[in-house]
Design a protein around this motif. Structure first.
Motif, PDB file in Angstrom:
ATOM      1  N   ARG A   1      28.095  30.903  46.787  1.00 38.82           N
ATOM      2  CA  ARG A   1      28.879  31.440  45.466  1.00 38.82           C
ATOM      3  C   ARG A   1      29.836  30.310  45.078  1.00 38.82           C
ATOM      4  NH1 ARG A   1      32.508  36.113  47.347  1.00 38.82           N
ATOM      5  NH2 ARG A   1      32.030  35.210  49.503  1.00 38.82           N
TER       6      ARG A   1
ATOM      7  N   GLU B   1      32.194  30.130  41.682  1.00 38.79           N
ATOM      8  CA  GLU B   1      33.593  30.556  41.515  1.00 38.79           C
ATOM      9  C   GLU B   1      34.498  29.792  42.197  1.00 38.79           C
ATOM     10  OE1 GLU B   1      36.767  33.285  41.080  1.00 38.79           O
ATOM     11  OE2 GLU B   1      35.044  32.892  40.042  1.00 38.79           O
TER      12      GLU B   1
ATOM     13  N   ARG C   1      35.364  26.733  40.277  1.00 40.38           N
ATOM     14  CA  ARG C   1      36.271  27.215  39.183  1.00 40.38           C
ATOM     15  C   ARG C   1      37.672  27.366  39.570  1.00 40.38           C
ATOM     16  NH1 ARG C   1      39.051  31.292  37.606  1.00 40.38           N
ATOM     17  NH2 ARG C   1      38.333  32.666  38.987  1.00 40.38           N
ATOM     18  N   ARG C   2      38.024  27.776  40.857  1.00 40.93           N
ATOM     19  CA  ARG C   2      39.451  27.927  41.491  1.00 40.93           C
ATOM     20  C   ARG C   2      39.821  26.571  41.673  1.00 40.93           C
ATOM     21  NH1 ARG C   2      40.010  33.435  44.698  1.00 40.93           N
ATOM     22  NH2 ARG C   2      38.483  34.783  43.236  1.00 40.93           N
TER      23      ARG C   2
END
Length: 41
Positions: free
Chosen positions: A28, A31, A34-35
Motif C-alpha cells: 500500500r 497511501e 501521500r501521507r
C-alpha cells in the motif's frame, strides 16, 4: 530529520490501521507516500 521519519514509520496509526511500515510491506505504497509528502519530508 531521520529520527522523526523512522518514528513515524514504526508508530501505530489508527487511520491505516497499523504502522506505515507494515502498509509499505503489504504493497500500500500510494497511501504512505501521500501521507509522507503531506508531512513535508
Amino acid at each position: 530529520n531521520d529520527e522523526e521519519i523512522l518514528r513515524w514509520l514504526f508508530t501505530e496509526d489508527e487511520s491505516l490501521p497499523g504502522r506505515p511500515i507494515d502498509a509499505l510491506r503489504e504493497g500500500r505504497k500510494t497511501e504512505i507516500r501521500r501521507r509522507a509528502q503531506a508531512l513535508a519530508w
